[in-house]
Design a protein around this motif. Structure first.
Motif: not given
Length: 525
Positions: A278-286
């Motif tokens: 669930l956290s992967l998209p936001s982690t990729l942005d970071r």
């Protein structure tokens, strides 16, 4: 491809290893295990493409092994070898999607056919599934066109064991395949960059293990920038603590080192800690922001711990001093001054994509001012292709900034100390006579020797009595005659050797010039 044989009877394992012509089937390595736990360890650490297993073994059956594989997302084909025609075993094997249930004694020819069919079906299914699975990840991670719940639901079609508690290390892997050729041309070292991507994928599988090959992901993100996204799965039994993260970081450093030593490429690796699906998209942005904020990244592994580093640019570039150096045509001093300034940025933690872009445009402004004062159009010195290349790539890494500096110094050094036109023409012809087998356009020569492309045509007409292209054809045809008479090289290979990929086109040119085909010429001579 790799096969795994699992049987508690060592004589059976040896017989299978020796009795099957694995090389003919496309199998490079045959792994052997005599216990279920040993088999699990091999599969988790290596890419296994087919499993041959006994069913009834001490300390766990072949059925137990296949249940473990399916529960953990391994979809490799399994062939069971057994002495017992047990209906319950056979039923469970089918439920777990085993490829075949084979009763001993073993007929090696028959078993070879079964293995071949299993591999063919597996490769076909894997290719289709990978394409669909990759696109699903793209929709979720990059395009953000699908909700987390819908994504997990659809992902179960490829991996029934996946759930929202699964964790991955998110990473960006950047390679730098461009180099400076002949001082003024920016070229990619590889004619087919996809070949490099394939080698990098194999390297990831080799380093991160079999678990990566089945549940991990690596795919191009921004192809123009040669950036790859990789998701490294965290095995449930290993947890996601600091020791596991340190192991992943060490493995990432191994990949960077091998890419440099074996593939002869510089690279950068950006990695996160373990994150839930669930956290992967936001982690990729970071991570993408981390990449933008850290241009000091050549052959390094950077983690999100660098994300909040304070940036202190320090003193701005002294453009007055640099302009004085440019006007003096001391390009070595120019190079050293810019490097010294970029080193200060690096020391202050301020070597970012933004500061590199700013520095790049400041330098270009000074160079354009210098050329304008000399009443020389910038496009006569700086090629359009190179200018566009650096505009796109300069913010990615210090690597491309250094490449830009090398390019500027090479081009302006040659411009600042020009030969006489006669000397330049001699160098031009020497270069063409050495490189006529290569694809070199008039524009390429114009960039290298600072002549207008139309003027190059006039030079060839005046000095050689023919156009540039006719001169290239003349040189190639003379070399073709030499190779046809003095060697036994096949005509098609001669066509390639002198610069023609199209054999029919070469034949037409040869016949037009000499009245007979290359093959006829060889017979006559």
């Amino acid at each position: 491809m790799n096969a795994l044989i699992v049987d508690d009877d060592r004589f059976v394992v040896i017989a299978l290893e020796k009795g099957i012509d694995w090389k003919t089937l496309g199998i490079d390595n045959v792994f052997k295990a005599y216990r279920i736990e040993e088999a699990k360890e091999i599969i988790n650490n290596n890419q296994i493409d087919i499993l041959l297993s006994d069913i009834d073994m001490p300390q766990g059956s072949g059925i137990d092994l296949l249940e473990y594989l399916r529960e953990n997302g391994y979809n490799l084909p399994a062939i069971f070898l057994t002495n017992y025609a047990d209906f319950n075993y056979a039923k469970r094997a089918l439920e777990l999607k085993s490829f075949h249930y084979y009763l001993k004694p073993i007929d090696y020819d028959e078993l070879s056919i079964i293995i071949k069919d299993a591999l063919l079906e597996s490769v076909s299914n894997a290719s289709k599934n990978k394409t669909a699975r990759d696109q699903l990840w793209v929709n979720y991670l990059l395009q953000k066109q699908i909700s987390p719940d819908d994504f997990l639901y659809k992902l179960k079609a490829f991996d029934s064991a996946v759930n929202d508690g699964d964790q991955f290390i998110v990473s960006l892997f950047q390679i730098y395949p461009y180099v400076l050729k002949d001082g003024s041309q920016i070229i990619c070292q590889y004619s087919n960059i996809n070949d490099i991507y394939e080698q990098i994928t194999k390297l990831f599988i080799s380093v991160f293990g079999g678990h990566f090959s089945t549940k991990g992901l690596i795919l191009p993100y921004q192809t123009e920038e040669n950036l790859l996204i990789a998701l490294v799965p965290v095995p449930k039994d290993e947890g996601a603590g600091s020791s596991h993260f340190n192991m992943i970081k060490t493995q990432a450093e191994e990949i960077v080192f091998t890419t440099k030593e074996k593939l002869m490429l510089h690279s950068s690796f950006f990695i996160s800690k373990a994150e839930s699906v669930l956290s992967l998209p936001s982690t990729l942005d970071r991570l993408l922001q981390l990449r933008k904020d850290n241009a000091n990244n050549i052959d390094k592994v950077l983690t999100l711990s660098h994300f909040d580093a304070k940036i202190s640019p320090g003193q701005p570039l002294d453009t007055d001093i640099l302009m004085t150096v440019i006007n003096s045509k001391d390009w070595e001093q120019f190079y050293q001054l810019v490097l010294k300034y970029s080193a200060k940025l690096k020391a202050n933690g301020a070597l970012t994509g933004t500061t590199l872009s700013t520095l790049y445009f400041e330098i270009n402004k000074l160079l354009y001012t210098y050329l304008d004062e000399l009443d020389i159009p910038a496009q006569d010195i700086l090629s359009k292709d190179s200018y566009q290349f650096f505009n796109r790539h300069i913010s990615l890494s210090e690597y491309y900034f250094r490449l830009y500096l090398d390019y500027i110094v090479q081009v302006f050094s040659r411009f600042s100390e020009p030969d006489s036109e006669e000397q330049s023409i001699i160098k031009l012809f020497n270069y063409v006579d050495t490189h006529f087998k290569d694809e070199i356009s008039r524009n390429d020569l114009a960039d290298m020797f600072f002549f207008d492309p139309d003027y190059i045509t006039k030079i060839f007409k005046r000095e050689k009595g023919m156009s540039y292209m006719d001169y290239i054809i003349e040189k190639r045809m003379e070399l073709a005659k030499k190779l046809l008479t003095e060697t036994n090289t096949p005509v098609r290979d001669i066509s390639l050797a002198i610069g023609y990929d199209n054999y029919s086109y070469f034949t037409r040119l040869f016949k037009k010039k000499f009245g007979i085909t290359p093959a006829e010429y060889r017979k006559v001579m």
